[in-house]
Write a protein that holds these residues in place. Structure first.
Motif, PDB file in Angstrom:
ATOM      1  N   GLN A  46       7.375   0.022  17.492  1.00 12.71           N
ATOM      2  CA  GLN A  46       7.751  -1.272  16.900  1.00 12.71           C
ATOM      3  C   GLN A  46       9.194  -1.684  17.111  1.00 12.71           C
ATOM      4  O   GLN A  46       9.846  -2.168  16.211  1.00 12.71           O
ATOM      5  N   HIS A  72      -0.614  -4.281  15.195  1.00 11.94           N
ATOM      6  CA  HIS A  72      -0.961  -3.192  14.276  1.00 11.94           C
ATOM      7  C   HIS A  72      -1.429  -3.785  12.960  1.00 11.94           C
ATOM      8  O   HIS A  72      -1.195  -4.954  12.699  1.00 11.94           O
ATOM      9  N   LYS A  73      -2.070  -2.994  12.127  1.00 12.56           N
ATOM     10  CA  LYS A  73      -2.490  -3.500  10.813  1.00 12.56           C
ATOM     11  C   LYS A  73      -1.231  -3.758   9.982  1.00 12.56           C
ATOM     12  O   LYS A  73      -0.451  -2.851   9.726  1.00 12.56           O
ATOM     13  N   PRO A  74      -0.994  -5.013   9.587  1.00 10.56           N
ATOM     14  CA  PRO A  74       0.285  -5.361   8.956  1.00 10.56           C
ATOM     15  C   PRO A  74       0.429  -4.801   7.544  1.00 10.56           C
ATOM     16  O   PRO A  74      -0.527  -4.788   6.783  1.00 10.56           O
ATOM     17  N   ARG A  75       1.633  -4.320   7.244  1.00  5.11           N
ATOM     18  CA  ARG A  75       1.922  -3.840   5.889  1.00  5.11           C
ATOM     19  C   ARG A  75       2.941  -4.744   5.189  1.00  5.11           C
ATOM     20  O   ARG A  75       3.106  -4.685   3.997  1.00  5.11           O
ATOM     21  N   THR A  76       3.653  -5.545   5.968  1.00  6.09           N
ATOM     22  CA  THR A  76       4.661  -6.422   5.373  1.00  6.09           C
ATOM     23  C   THR A  76       4.471  -7.832   5.918  1.00  6.09           C
ATOM     24  O   THR A  76       3.717  -8.046   6.861  1.00  6.09           O
ATOM     25  N   GLY A  79       5.243  -7.914   9.487  1.00 10.18           N
ATOM     26  CA  GLY A  79       4.113  -7.419  10.274  1.00 10.18           C
ATOM     27  C   GLY A  79       3.078  -8.500  10.526  1.00 10.18           C
ATOM     28  O   GLY A  79       2.577  -8.660  11.635  1.00 10.18           O
ATOM     29  N   GLU A  80       2.790  -9.289   9.499  1.00  9.73           N
ATOM     30  CA  GLU A  80       1.810 -10.376   9.646  1.00  9.73           C
ATOM     31  C   GLU A  80       2.298 -11.425  10.635  1.00  9.73           C
ATOM     32  O   GLU A  80       1.551 -11.911  11.478  1.00  9.73           O
ATOM     33  N   GLU A 219      12.961   6.121   8.688  1.00  9.01           N
ATOM     34  CA  GLU A 219      12.489   4.742   8.539  1.00  9.01           C
ATOM     35  C   GLU A 219      13.465   3.677   9.015  1.00  9.01           C
ATOM     36  O   GLU A 219      13.156   2.510   8.962  1.00  9.01           O
ATOM     37  N   HIS A 222      12.978   0.113  11.550  1.00  7.82           N
ATOM     38  CA  HIS A 222      12.382  -1.154  11.128  1.00  7.82           C
ATOM     39  C   HIS A 222      13.296  -1.916  10.180  1.00  7.82           C
ATOM     40  O   HIS A 222      13.034  -3.050   9.841  1.00  7.82           O
ATOM     41  N   ARG A 302      10.568  -8.383   3.735  1.00  6.45           N
ATOM     42  CA  ARG A 302       9.557  -8.931   2.818  1.00  6.45           C
ATOM     43  C   ARG A 302       9.934 -10.308   2.261  1.00  6.45           C
ATOM     44  O   ARG A 302       9.240 -10.863   1.436  1.00  6.45           O
TER      45      ARG A 302
END
Length: 312
Positions: A46, A72-76, A79-80, A219, A222, A302
């Protein structure tokens, strides 16, 4: 009877994009095809956030590579937004290259993307097996069969399945040979010398971000965003000794991350500056004075307002 000469053969030009789960080798492949560093690469997933277009110039064709973030499957919220960017890009390109690393079995992430690809009916799809330098011929053969099988299961008719190694430059130009005929007939879309249409400020920010990512574990990747506030030629410099002043901010999410980026006595930030300055000077072809500052933008991934401010 008129004979069609080589020079009058139809010129082709169009867009291709590489998709694949994060860290599948998309950016490295873009750089290998273009022959210069345009997409940020890192061995952390990413890292690509901007649609970097690399442009491959050939006498008979122009292939414009659109490098999308990994789906990827979004978590934030970030991400979306990135996933929306990917799907929009897919519907607008002339050919899609699906990158699958040779050294990893097809996993849920690959299936997730392949299922999304199956929904896009019109665009030709090429399966590209990357990182072939990491496996032997037996493992490579097994991966090729698995990819063929995946296509059959999901109803994807691969236009080609091609193994490449961007690192060893194996079959990279063959890949371009295969993609070109899938492009529409068209005059060149970009001037001859262009390698990318990213604004320079965006590319400079990416180079700084890449240098900041190196050696930072866990982490943090990101949590880093870079914004170039200004790029101005230094006044009162003689014409033969120009200097470009670049002022940039490295944003992180929490005050506790500041020390990691700056390092003991500012050593790490200095290294980031030195490293990225070399790449920036090579990109812009001029000496650069780089002024870097680290700032906290609380939980920016976020927060819609912060995302806009940071260019997403």
């Amino acid at each position: 009877m008129s004979v069609r000469t080589e020079s009058s053969a139809a010129h082709r030009a169009g867009f291709a994009c590489f998709v694949g789960r994060p860290n599948a080798g998309k950016s490295t492949l873009t750089n290998a095809l273009v022959g210069t560093k345009v997409a940020i690469t890192s061995n952390r997933p990413q890292t690509t956030r901007h649609t970097v277009r690399g442009i491959v110039h050939r006498p008979e064709a122009q292939l414009v590579l659109v490098d999308t973030p990994g789906l990827h499957k979004p978590r934030t919220l970030l991400g979306e937004r990135l996933n929306d960017v990917v799907r929009t890009t897919w519907s607008e390109v002339d050919v899609i290259g699906f990158c699958l690393p040779a050294d990893q079995k097809i996993g849920p992430g690959d299936r997730y993307i392949a299922a999304e690809l199956a929904d896009i009916k019109k665009t030709p799809k090429v399966a590209i097996v990357t990182k072939t330098d990491l496996v032997d011929s037996k493992a490579l053969a097994a991966q090729l069969i698995a990819i063929d099988q995946l296509g059959k299961e999901l109803g994807i008719d691969w236009a080609e399945i091609i193994p490449v190694s961007a690192v060893g430059a194996t079959q990279v130009s063959l890949l371009a040979d295969l993609l070109v005929p899938m492009l529409p007939e068209s005059p060149p879309l970009y001037p001859e010398g262009d390698l990318t249409d990213e604004p320079e400020q965006v590319m400079v920010a990416e180079l700084i971000r890449e240098a900041a990512l190196e050696g930072v574990r866990d982490e943090l990747p990101h949590s880093i965003a870079v914004v170039v506030e200004e790029m101005l030629p230094r006044e009162d410099r003689p014409a033969d000794k120009p200097l470009l002043d670049i002022h940039a901010n490295v944003y992180i999410e929490r005050p506790s991350q500041k020390g990691i980026i700056i390092g003991p006595k500012g050593k790490r930030l200095k290294e980031v500056g030195t490293k990225s300055r070399k790449h920036i000077e090579a990109l812009l072809g001029t000496p650069v004075f780089l002024d870097l500052h680290v700032k906290v933008a609380k939980d920016w991934q976020r927060d819609p307002k912060q995302l806009r401010k940071l260019g997403f």
